[in-house]
Motif scaffolding. Structure first.
Motif: not given
Length: 560
Positions: A405-411
């Motif tokens: 949730p709402n965390i960008a750029n997680v691979g």
């Protein structure tokens, strides 16, 4: 069938060949395309075909960059029809036949198959197929012979009305087939050997449609077909592969034959292979190819390889040198090559491919003596769900959706190209149905202010499903504080630090230092290393006023 263990899954053929340039490869089954891609110059291998039936013929169409088109067929079949005892395999379908351009009929078509694994390592199987002008029935038996391998025998009876204007013009016949497979202790694998004989009146469905439609390419009904494929391991790094097929027709005297030979090995880090193929009939040679391919890894870049191959096609030698490799964590692939033949014709090729988070992109440029070709390709996937629309480079039959949730750029380790967008969503392109799939986030590259409770989860999807994998996460302030009492002495090692709600934030380490994860803004922390009032204190800070160093807020605190 996918609910069964992997050892019981169905067989799929491997398509091998050699392209002269960056070429378009299309595979057709019964006249309809089932697979399409671009292949680079040199040997290629297609090993991910999904077919609707367990045997038949595939038509491979290779369109070179200079417009040259080469076609060949590859028969395929399972080694045997054997199933384990108690296992059933069945199918039923009905629909309207999507006729090829040459066909005049598009009538309804129905079919059903049934196979059952019985005792004594045997399997009985059969099938029905028909419409208003064609009916066929098949029955067969497969038997495991222990050390002798496995053998199956089946017979098929067909009835066809081959003249749409004359309902009395009917043909019927029988077709008999025997198939054999075995792996030997010499590491020789007789992958498939089979022979089929059909009487003159027998028609398979495709032959009936072609004859009924007066297709000019209809060569007559098949009389016999012989197929064999042998694979042999030699030493630790070498292997030999032989494929042979022969077909004859009732209305023609000549027979069609095809064979392929390949030998591959390795010396230190150098890989090399020899290959030869020939298609011929009783009158003349149609096409013959011989070749040598040598690949040498280079000491720069990522997976960079230099390749040289020489090929003789219809008596003409062709030479090619190429360099290929990957970059940017294998998301970018590239290839450059030059070719030369005995007639003086030359060509150069450059191709690039990039797997972006939203699509797969590719481009190729080929410049020849009397031609030039530019190819561009882009493909992607769209997934609509309750919270919006997500994009990705591709999706398989069974796939997943990650939500942080709402965390960008997680691979994610399942697919290096996929990263979460601004809303925290990312696609998982491929999952195995009816299997435990571990979905793993790449937490090694997270921002310091992102906290994820558990970066690993498991999902077990059904076939064709899109499953959601949620990972509770939050953004926090990472604070590195050096704690002192009012006398300037570092607080005791192991002292517990908590917030106003009693939630433990961290432990005091050496030299009074502590790493805390807390919300932004003004905070009060409580430090306790004993039960008396003299063994506890409190401190106040504001994260907005703390200096930021390498993603961490840093400050010295006096605890009173």
């Amino acid at each position: 069938m996918s609910m069964l263990p992997d050892s019981q899954q169905r067989y799929g053929p491997i398509i091998r060949g050699v392209a002269q340039t960056r070429a378009k490869l299309e595979i057709r089954q019964n006249g309809f395309p089932i697979y399409s891609t671009y292949v680079s110059a040199g040997p290629y291998e297609i090993n991910d075909l999904t077919l609707a039936s367990g045997s038949g013929e595939l038509e491979i169409i290779l369109t070179e960059a200079n417009g040259q088109v080469r076609r060949f067929t590859q028969p395929y079949a399972t080694l045997t029809h054997l199933l384990r005892e108690g296992v059933w395999r069945y199918s039923a379908s009905v629909g309207r036949y999507n006729a090829p351009f040459y066909a005049t009929d598009d009538s309804m078509l129905w079919q059903g198959t049934l196979a059952m694994g019985t005792r004594w390592d045997s399997t009985v199987y059969g099938g029905l197929m028909g419409n208003d002008f064609y009916q066929a029935t098949t029955v067969g038996l497969g038997k495991g012979l222990g050390v002798l391998g496995a053998l199956s025998f089946d017979l098929t009876r067909s009835y066809a009305q081959t003249n749409p204007d004359n309902s009395q013009h009917n043909v019927q016949g029988m077709s008999y087939a025997v198939k054999y497979g075995k792996s030997f202790e010499t590491r020789t694998n007789l992958r498939f050997a089979g022979y089929r004989y059909s009487t003159e009146g027998y028609r398979d469905f495709n032959e009936a449609v072609r004859e009924r439609s007066a297709d000019q390419r209809f060569r007559g009904s098949r009389r016999s077909m012989l197929e064999a494929s042998v694979f042999q391991d030699i030493g630790l790094y070498s292997s030999l592969n032989l494929i042979f097929s022969q077909e004859s027709y009732w209305q023609q005297d000549d027979a069609q034959r095809q064979f392929q030979f390949s030998f591959s090995s390795r010396f230190n880090t150098v890989n090399y292979s020899l290959y030869a193929s020939q298609s011929l009939n009783d009158d003349e040679f149609n096409e013959r190819q011989f070749g040598l391919n040598i690949s040498v890894p280079l000491n720069f870049g990522r997976s960079t390889t230099a390749t040289y191959d020489v090929r003789q096609n219809r008596g003409q030698l062709n030479h090619r040198a190429s360099v290929s490799g990957r970059a940017k964590n294998s998301l970018l692939n590239y290839r450059a090559s030059v070719t030369h033949n005995e007639t003086g014709q030359q060509s150069a090729e450059l191709s690039l491919g990039y797997q972006a988070p939203f699509a797969s992109l590719g481009a190729g440029l080929t410049q020849g003596t009397d031609f030039n070709t530019l190819s561009l390709n882009a493909s992607g996937a769209l997934l609509l769900h309750a919270d919006g629309l997500e994009t990705g480079p591709y999706l398989g039959e069974t796939s997943g959706l990650i939500h942080v949730p709402n965390i960008a750029n997680v691979g994610q380790l399942n697919d290096s190209s996929a990263r979460t967008n601004d809303r925290g969503y990312a696609l998982i392109p491929y999952l195995r149905p009816f299997r435990i799939n571990r979905v793993i986030l790449d937490t090694a590259q997270l921002d310091p202010n992102v906290e994820i409770d558990n970066g690993v989860t498991q999902v077990v999807p059904r076939r064709g499903a899109v499953v959601k994998a949620s990972f509770p996460a939050r953004k926090v302030e990472r604070i590195l504080v050096s704690t002192r009492d009012h006398h300037g002495v570092a607080l005791p090692f192991g002292a517990q630090i908590s917030n106003a709600d009693g939630l433990v934030l961290g432990i005091v380490g050496q030299a009074g230092q502590a790493l805390l994860s807390t919300d932004e803004g003004q905070q009060i922390i409580y430090v306790r290393w004993g039960t008396t009032s003299a063994e506890q204190c409190q401190a106040q800070f504001d994260t907005h006023s703390m200096p930021l160093e390498q993603g961490y807020r840093v400050q010295d605190l006096v605890c009173r």
